[in-house]
Design an enzyme around this catalytic site. Structure first.
Site, mmCIF file in Angstrom:
data_model
loop_
_atom_site.group_PDB
_atom_site.id
_atom_site.type_symbol
_atom_site.label_atom_id
_atom_site.label_comp_id
_atom_site.label_asym_id
_atom_site.label_seq_id
_atom_site.Cartn_x
_atom_site.Cartn_y
_atom_site.Cartn_z
ATOM 1 C CB THR A 1 -4.094 9.652 4.032
ATOM 2 O OG1 THR A 1 -5.210 9.088 3.735
ATOM 3 C CG2 THR A 1 -3.032 9.781 3.026
ATOM 4 C CD GLU B 1 -6.162 -1.148 0.537
ATOM 5 O OE1 GLU B 1 -6.844 -0.372 0.972
ATOM 6 O OE2 GLU B 1 -5.439 -1.853 1.255
ATOM 7 C CE LYS C 1 -3.879 2.136 2.138
ATOM 8 N NZ LYS C 1 -4.965 2.064 1.031
#
Length: 240
Positions: free
Chosen positions: A42, A110, A38
């Site tokens: 955030t 992802e 990933k």
């Protein structure tokens, strides 16, 4: 050399992490060397000081260091980078994906939000999620909700993806309730309108972390699911 696939959503909070986890469990059960990456996470959870998706992969799958850039503000990556005062070079991400492909059979990447999300804001342009996908030559896997609004969201996402000349491998529906007429019709209608063959419809679990591994185990007992995985990830189609 392995192959990487980009898992993107038709929106945010669409269940990409659960879908990616299911794919990881399925493909590792088939004997493949699989990892998850990933690039951007955030939104720090201030209660336990963890990043949700990175923590999920660690706790559920035992995967360490799935992330590259963890940014505290819960915003789009480009804004989180600015708010955090960071400077990020996309080439570092591209190089890391290449190195993972050299180590694993399958790399599941992802994304953050959907495919039209800006990742990095430069002085003259935005570096978009679609740019990263194209720079790495990645096919994409859509993850969509199943309820009202899903038809529009999938069609808009597919249209944007086609404009970017990005290959779509399949679509996964999440939060699916078979008894819900709208859910059933959405899946059927989207398949007809997009010509995308759904890989599966993941049900709405009461506790996804507890229920997902058992659900995956049950899926792996279904020869049709195994064949669909082979078609999506290995281009292995049955001979008639």
């Amino acid at each position: 050399m392995g192959q990487a696939y980009f898992v993107t959503g038709t929106g945010t909070e669409i269940g990409k992490t659960a879908a990616t986890t299911l794919l990881y469990l399925s493909l590792t059960a088939m004997g493949k060397r699989v990892t998850i990456f990933k690039p951007f996470q955030t939104g720090l959870n201030h209660t336990n000081h963890t990043y949700p998706d990175i923590s999920w992969y660690d706790e559920l799958l035992g995967l360490k260091d799935c992330g590259m850039y963890m940014l505290e503000p819960e915003t789009s990556p480009h804004l989180a980078i600015k708010l955090a005062g960071e400077r990020i070079d996309e080439q570092c991400i591209i190089d890391h994906i290449q190195s993972l492909k050299e180590e694993y059979d399958i790399v599941l990447i992802e994304g953050a939000g959907g495919i039209a999300v800006p990742l990095i804001e430069h002085e003259t342009h935005f570096y978009m999620t679609a740019d990263l996908i194209k720079d790495c030559g990645l096919p994409v896997i859509f993850v969509s909700a199943s309820g009202l609004g899903s038809i529009h969201h999938v069609l808009a996402t597919q249209s944007y993806t086609a404009m970017q000349n990005i290959e779509i491998k399949t679509i996964i529906f999440n939060f699916y309730q078979h008894e819900n007429m709208i859910h059933r019709d959405n899946v059927e209608t989207i398949a007809k309108l997009t010509a995308l063959k759904p890989l599966l419809c993941i049900p709405a679990f009461k506790n996804v972390k507890d229920d997902l591994p058992g659900y995956t185990h049950t899926l792996l007992e279904n020869p049709n699911y195994i064949q669909q995985l082979k078609e999506v990830f290995f281009n292995a189609y049955p001979i008639h």
